[in-house]
Design an enzyme around this catalytic site. Structure first.
Site, mmCIF file in Angstrom:
data_model
loop_
_atom_site.group_PDB
_atom_site.id
_atom_site.type_symbol
_atom_site.label_atom_id
_atom_site.label_comp_id
_atom_site.label_asym_id
_atom_site.label_seq_id
_atom_site.Cartn_x
_atom_site.Cartn_y
_atom_site.Cartn_z
ATOM 1 N N TYR A 1 1.023 -1.061 -0.049
ATOM 2 C CA TYR A 1 -0.059 0.077 0.113
ATOM 3 C C TYR A 1 0.939 1.082 -0.171
ATOM 4 O O TYR A 1 1.747 1.466 0.982
ATOM 5 C CB TYR A 1 -1.121 0.079 1.146
ATOM 6 C CG TYR A 1 -1.939 -1.064 1.278
ATOM 7 C CD1 TYR A 1 -2.238 -1.685 0.160
ATOM 8 C CD2 TYR A 1 -2.822 -1.220 2.443
ATOM 9 C CE1 TYR A 1 -3.247 -2.762 0.245
ATOM 10 C CE2 TYR A 1 -3.840 -1.961 2.252
ATOM 11 C CZ TYR A 1 -4.063 -2.663 1.313
ATOM 12 O OH TYR A 1 -5.167 -3.860 1.582
ATOM 13 N N GLY B 1 -17.819 2.125 -2.526
ATOM 14 C CA GLY B 1 -18.678 3.478 -2.589
ATOM 15 C C GLY B 1 -19.981 3.003 -3.155
ATOM 16 O O GLY B 1 -21.082 3.976 -2.997
ATOM 17 N N PHE B 2 -20.301 1.991 -3.831
ATOM 18 C CA PHE B 2 -21.563 1.817 -4.655
ATOM 19 C C PHE B 2 -22.781 1.822 -3.548
ATOM 20 O O PHE B 2 -23.940 2.602 -3.870
ATOM 21 C CB PHE B 2 -21.463 0.442 -5.397
ATOM 22 C CG PHE B 2 -22.967 -0.093 -5.803
ATOM 23 C CD1 PHE B 2 -23.625 0.668 -6.877
ATOM 24 C CD2 PHE B 2 -23.215 -1.219 -5.690
ATOM 25 C CE1 PHE B 2 -24.732 0.403 -7.126
ATOM 26 C CE2 PHE B 2 -24.503 -1.818 -5.996
ATOM 27 C CZ PHE B 2 -25.280 -1.252 -6.865
HETATM 28 N N1 LIG Z 1 -7.415 -8.112 0.995
HETATM 29 C C1 LIG Z 1 -7.778 -7.557 -0.029
HETATM 30 O O1 LIG Z 1 -7.616 -7.975 -1.247
HETATM 31 C C2 LIG Z 1 -8.134 -6.125 0.203
HETATM 32 C C3 LIG Z 1 -8.700 -5.408 -0.859
HETATM 33 C C4 LIG Z 1 -9.092 -4.024 -0.945
HETATM 34 C C5 LIG Z 1 -9.068 -3.602 0.663
HETATM 35 N N2 LIG Z 1 -8.591 -4.295 1.493
HETATM 36 C C6 LIG Z 1 -8.576 -3.805 2.795
HETATM 37 O O2 LIG Z 1 -10.080 -3.419 3.330
HETATM 38 C C7 LIG Z 1 -10.046 -2.006 3.571
HETATM 39 C C8 LIG Z 1 -11.378 -1.701 3.047
HETATM 40 O O3 LIG Z 1 -11.853 -1.907 1.842
HETATM 41 P P1 LIG Z 1 -12.124 -0.652 0.759
HETATM 42 O O4 LIG Z 1 -11.470 0.573 0.878
HETATM 43 O O5 LIG Z 1 -12.346 -1.231 -0.498
HETATM 44 O O6 LIG Z 1 -13.692 -0.583 0.794
HETATM 45 P P2 LIG Z 1 -14.527 0.158 1.948
HETATM 46 O O7 LIG Z 1 -14.432 -0.061 3.446
HETATM 47 O O8 LIG Z 1 -16.065 -0.252 1.396
HETATM 48 O O9 LIG Z 1 -14.561 1.695 1.508
HETATM 49 C C9 LIG Z 1 -14.733 2.250 0.314
HETATM 50 C C10 LIG Z 1 -15.131 4.011 0.463
HETATM 51 O O10 LIG Z 1 -16.085 4.284 1.403
HETATM 52 C C11 LIG Z 1 -15.563 5.220 2.178
HETATM 53 N N3 LIG Z 1 -16.479 5.507 3.423
HETATM 54 C C12 LIG Z 1 -16.195 4.719 4.395
HETATM 55 N N4 LIG Z 1 -17.345 5.358 5.410
HETATM 56 C C13 LIG Z 1 -18.070 5.893 4.791
HETATM 57 C C14 LIG Z 1 -19.273 6.730 4.918
HETATM 58 N N5 LIG Z 1 -19.750 6.707 6.320
HETATM 59 N N6 LIG Z 1 -19.820 7.314 4.046
HETATM 60 C C15 LIG Z 1 -19.534 7.291 2.737
HETATM 61 N N7 LIG Z 1 -18.496 6.818 2.323
HETATM 62 C C16 LIG Z 1 -17.696 6.245 3.226
HETATM 63 C C17 LIG Z 1 -14.205 5.377 2.131
HETATM 64 O O11 LIG Z 1 -14.048 6.855 2.199
HETATM 65 P P3 LIG Z 1 -12.472 7.407 2.754
HETATM 66 O O12 LIG Z 1 -11.358 6.329 2.775
HETATM 67 O O13 LIG Z 1 -12.236 8.620 2.144
HETATM 68 O O14 LIG Z 1 -12.774 7.751 4.150
HETATM 69 C C18 LIG Z 1 -13.699 4.478 1.034
HETATM 70 O O15 LIG Z 1 -13.285 5.377 0.003
HETATM 71 C C19 LIG Z 1 -9.026 -1.395 2.983
HETATM 72 O O16 LIG Z 1 -8.674 -0.210 3.557
HETATM 73 C C20 LIG Z 1 -8.035 -2.346 3.003
HETATM 74 O O17 LIG Z 1 -7.261 -2.002 4.200
HETATM 75 C C21 LIG Z 1 -8.063 -5.601 1.347
#
Ligand SMILES: NC(=O)c1ccc[n+]([C@@H]2O[C@H](COP(=O)([O-])OP(=O)(O)OC[C@H]3O[C@@H](n4cnc5c(N)ncnc54)[C@H](OP(=O)(O)O)[C@@H]3O)[C@@H](O)[C@H]2O)c1
Length: 323
Positions: free
Chosen positions: A61, A212-213
């Site tokens: 990352y 974000g969907f």
């Molecule tokens: N193992 C894997 O293959 C893998 C792959 C992808 C991700 N991950 C891990 O999983 C974590 C989460 O995954 P993700 O980022 O893909 O998905 P997510 O948690 O669904 O986040 C997607 C977006 O939602 C936003 N968000 C969070 N809370 C919100 C709210 N209350 N209202 C509106 N928007 C909100 C975040 O914005 P902000 O960040 O701008 O606050 C982010 O841009 C990552 O940080 C990473 O550590 C693992």
């Protein structure tokens, strides 16, 4: 721990916060500086203050930047944080080149991570995908050696098949499976999640908002410079079809006096006591809303509406999770 309940990862694994903080979006995929490092560190501090101790990162990352950011944030409060690190993904100029899980590479990676994080032991260490050119025995066996050496506390895996999970767990107890899971991505319910449950492995579920969907804030068409436009789910008729499903989520949220994001996170949490929502939050303003999501419960009818609207196959097109 303050506002957040705990979850045990694996049968003899650690107790961590039921809500995890995903740190990935605090670093640029290209490496180097973040959009707002001061706010990112303040977000980690506020998460720790609220009892969210599970911090999720990967050595790739931001080309190591994310680990260095976490290192700054946990200075003086190492014992408040549980650090989960993924490794093995190889990037060049922000583009994925593949996996490298050769034992010599794993032994090399872990020392760089420990140095960047400024810690003695990584709490949870996991290959971010499998590397088909290296037997699972060698991959997990090498991480098990790191446990013996005291460099790693617990072993996890990420985005693997049910068969690979069984194999990995037969070599060394696996505490956690990190996997993309949301109302919009339920294919893992067929085999992988039941296998994790049967083996007593904790599930760290990411992408709860499906890029974000499910926040209810997406509109069609996406701007040309939005990275999500490359996923078929967010293109043309797929997007119009899929956004109609989100309207149902928005209506239910309005009726319950919460936000669609909260419902999306709460739905994941409700899928099992061994499942932990892992949510990206890069700003402090996200915390109160997402923490409150952990207290939401559903009536049978509400759960039925969500499960029918977002039944498997209801969402057209995919994201990187279907690759
Ligand atoms: N193992 C894997 O293959 C893998 C792959 C992808 C991700 N991950 C891990 O999983 C974590 C989460 O995954 P993700 O980022 O893909 O998905 P997510 O948690 O669904 O986040 C997607 C977006 O939602 C936003 N968000 C969070 N809370 C919100 C709210 N209350 N209202 C509106 N928007 C909100 C975040 O914005 P902000 O960040 O701008 O606050 C982010 O841009 C990552 O940080 C990473 O550590 C693992």
């Amino acid at each position: 721990m303050k506002n957040i309940t705990k979850i045990q990862l694996g049968q003899n694994g650690p107790f961590v916060s039921r809500l995890g903080l995903g740190c990935m979006r605090m670093s640029s995929i290209w490496g180097g500086s973040t959009p707002n490092e001061v706010e990112s560190i303040a977000t980690i501090h506020e998460a720790l203050d609220n009892g969210i101790n599970f911090l999720n990162t990967g050595d790739f990352y931001g080309a190591g930047h994310n680990e260095m950011l976490i290192s700054k944030a946990i200075k003086g409060r190492r014992n408040d944080a549980f650090i989960s690190v993924k490794f093995g993904a190889i990037f060049h100029n922000g583009q994925p080149l593949g996996m490298d899980l050769r034992p010599i590479s794993i032994k090399n990676f872990v020392n760089y991570s420990l140095t960047r994080l400024g810690i003695e032991t990584i709490d949870l260490y996991q290959p971010s995908r499998m590397d088909n050119s290296v037997p699972v025995e060698d991959i997990i066996g090498t991480v098990a050696d790191l446990v013996k050496e005291g460099k790693v506390r617990y072993i996890g895996v990420s985005e693997i098949s049910a068969g690979q999970l069984r194999k990995a767990n037969s070599i060394h107890p696996i505490s956690a499976l990190e996997i993309g899971y949301s109302l919009a991505d339920r294919q893992v319910e067929d085999e992988l999640l039941p296998t994790a449950k049967q083996l007593g492995i904790g599930v760290v579920a990411f992408a709860n908002t499906a890029e974000g969907f499910l926040t209810g804030q997406m509109t069609a068409p996406l701007p040309a410079d939005d990275y999500r436009i490359h996923f078929t789910r967010f293109q043309e008729e797929n997007l119009s079809h899929n956004l109609k499903k989100v309207e149902v989520l928005k209506q239910l949220a309005e009726n319950k006096g919460c936000t669609p994001t909260q419902l999306a996170i709460a739905w994941v949490k409700e899928q099992g006591d061994h499942i932990m929502p892992l949510v990206s939050m890069s700003r402090r303003s996200r915390l109160p809303e997402n923490i409150a999501a952990m207290s939401i419960v559903f009536t049978k009818e509400e759960m039925n509406v969500l499960n029918t609207t977002f039944a498997k196959g209801a969402i057209w097109g995919g994201t990187y999770l279907q690759r």
